[in-house]
Enzyme design. Structure first.
Site, PDB file in Angstrom:
ATOM      1  N   SER A 190     -21.534  31.638  55.498  1.00 24.39           N
ATOM      2  CA  SER A 190     -20.962  31.403  54.164  1.00 24.39           C
ATOM      3  C   SER A 190     -19.750  30.479  54.154  1.00 24.39           C
ATOM      4  CB  SER A 190     -20.585  32.729  53.512  1.00 24.39           C
ATOM      5  OG  SER A 190     -21.749  33.424  53.116  1.00 24.39           O
TER       6      SER A 190
ATOM      7  N   LYS B 248     -19.890  27.653  51.752  1.00 25.74           N
ATOM      8  CA  LYS B 248     -19.470  27.710  50.351  1.00 25.74           C
ATOM      9  C   LYS B 248     -18.173  26.959  50.078  1.00 25.74           C
ATOM     10  CE  LYS B 248     -21.978  31.999  49.625  1.00 25.74           C
ATOM     11  NZ  LYS B 248     -22.087  33.173  50.455  1.00 25.74           N
TER      12      LYS B 248
ATOM     13  N   SER C 186     -18.063  35.773  47.914  1.00 28.45           N
ATOM     14  CA  SER C 186     -19.119  35.110  48.678  1.00 28.45           C
ATOM     15  C   SER C 186     -20.506  35.311  48.077  1.00 28.45           C
ATOM     16  CB  SER C 186     -19.103  35.591  50.137  1.00 28.45           C
ATOM     17  OG  SER C 186     -19.728  34.669  50.988  1.00 28.45           O
TER      18      SER C 186
ATOM     19  N   LYS D 260     -11.992  31.494  53.929  1.00 29.14           N
ATOM     20  CA  LYS D 260     -13.356  31.927  53.659  1.00 29.14           C
ATOM     21  C   LYS D 260     -13.954  32.643  54.862  1.00 29.14           C
ATOM     22  CE  LYS D 260     -16.973  32.257  51.067  1.00 29.14           C
ATOM     23  NZ  LYS D 260     -17.286  33.512  51.793  1.00 29.14           N
TER      24      LYS D 260
END
Length: 368
Positions: A56, A59, A112, A220
């Protein structure tokens, strides 16, 4: 005027130390990096160019591209494809719902949400695959030459990969966007739908935010079976801004704490040069003096790990010999400071005094 390298002044170390050997922290991650967010200099690298599944962390690119290309207030109608995403974290999007783009970006970065990234792509580019092509184009523009995206959320795919170094560059770029920076340090938020109206409470997946790690500002998390535990983190403390990346870690928060704490502890500011510091002399043609002293046009402070001052290297590049008159402060070269092959900064070299031109008769007899 073209510059030509003429002399290198360097403080060289003896011995064949491997790169990054001095006092480095041990981490469990298969790949990791620690970067100075202000300069882009890496102070720690472990398999930094090794291609790995980013999960992720993908992202970050999805979100920054959406924030740059579209209006967060734009309303997006959720497609069946976006609503059908079920694996991993989702916000339970439903077909034909309307939700603002900014809410989708919020969900993608904070909790997320995998379904949110598909809706983002379709809302911004018209279809998911076009947006992915834009992600790859943006990666190339940012110099992420070892990165390729196959989707917007980080699901495992043979053609979906990045590196610790590339992801550090991406995070550095994204954190310059105020809205992105605000979202990734948000601990909790509420997602609002336009129609039908409903809300959802979400929390940030980055545990460093919840435990108040000193100076933490994001960024993140990411996890898949192929990627393992991944984390990009950023801290701002005592005037220093660091970004860490860990990929396929056995303990991403443990690794990240070690990297960031090490960076804050051992990195020190050092004066590379002061304004007006003498470096060398440059020949002057047709001048009353044969040469002119060159001095730095400003001071430069660099950041180095404690004990590595001896690895600071200086390369001086000079212009071709000028024709008199030469005025005080005329740019005539530069000095570039490097450490372990990375540029830390550069400073101009200027004339430290004036050199007047010889009178015409003196120049005439000189050439006889």
């Amino acid at each position: 005027m073209r510059l030509a390298p003429v002399v290198i002044l360097a403080f060289l170390f003896s011995g064949a130390w491997p790169l990054w050997a001095w006092g480095q922290p041990q981490v469990t991650a298969d790949a990791a990096a620690l970067m100075d967010a202000d300069t882009g200099v890496f102070y720690y690298v472990k398999n930094g160019q090794q291609r790995r599944a980013p999960a992720s962390l993908t992202k970050v690119m999805t979100a920054i591209l959406a924030l740059e290309l579209a209006d967060p207030e734009e309303e997006i109608t959720v497609s069946r494809r976006a609503a059908s995403v079920w694996a991993g974290s989702i916000i339970d999007l439903r077909a034909n719902e309307r939700i603002k783009l900014g809410e989708l970006v919020k969900a993608a970065l904070i909790c997320s949400a995998n379904d949110a990234t598909v809706a983002i792509a379709e809302g911004v580019a018209g279809d998911h695959d076009t947006f992915v092509r834009w992600m790859n184009a943006k990666a190339l523009l940012l110099g992420m030459v070892r990165t390729r995206f196959a989707n917007t959320n980080g699901y495992s795919h043979p053609s979906h990969f990045s590196t610790a170094a590339d992801l550090a560059y991406l995070a550095r770029y994204a954190m310059r966007n105020p809205e992105f920076a605000r979202l990734v340090q948000t601990r909790a938020a509420t997602i609002h739908w336009v129609a039908p109206q409903r809300t959802m409470q979400i929390e940030n997946t980055n545990q460093l935010l919840h435990e108040n790690f000193p100076g933490i500002t994001g960024v993140k998390t990411g996890t898949t079976s192929a990627a393992g535990q991944c984390l990009i983190a950023a801290v701002s403390q005592r005037g220093r801004h660091l970004i860490s990346v860990v990929l396929h870690s056995d303990g991403r928060y443990w690794d990240t704490r070690r990297l960031l704490s090490w960076g804050m502890e051992v990195l020190r500011e050092r004066t590379a040069c002061v304004a007006g510091e003498y470096y060398t002399r440059l020949r002057v043609r047709e001048g009353r003096l044969p040469d002119v002293p060159l001095v730095t046009d400003r001071a430069l402070v660099v950041v180095l790990p404690a004990g590595e001052e001896g690895l600071l290297q200086k390369e001086v590049t000079l212009r071709a010999a000028p024709v008199a008159p030469v005025r005080f402060g005329t740019p005539l070269g530069e000095v570039v400071f490097t450490w372990r092959g990375q540029e830390l900064g550069r400073v101009g070299l200027v004339a430290g005094r004036e050199v007047e031109r010889l009178p015409w008769h003196a120049r005439f007899w000189r050439w006889q």
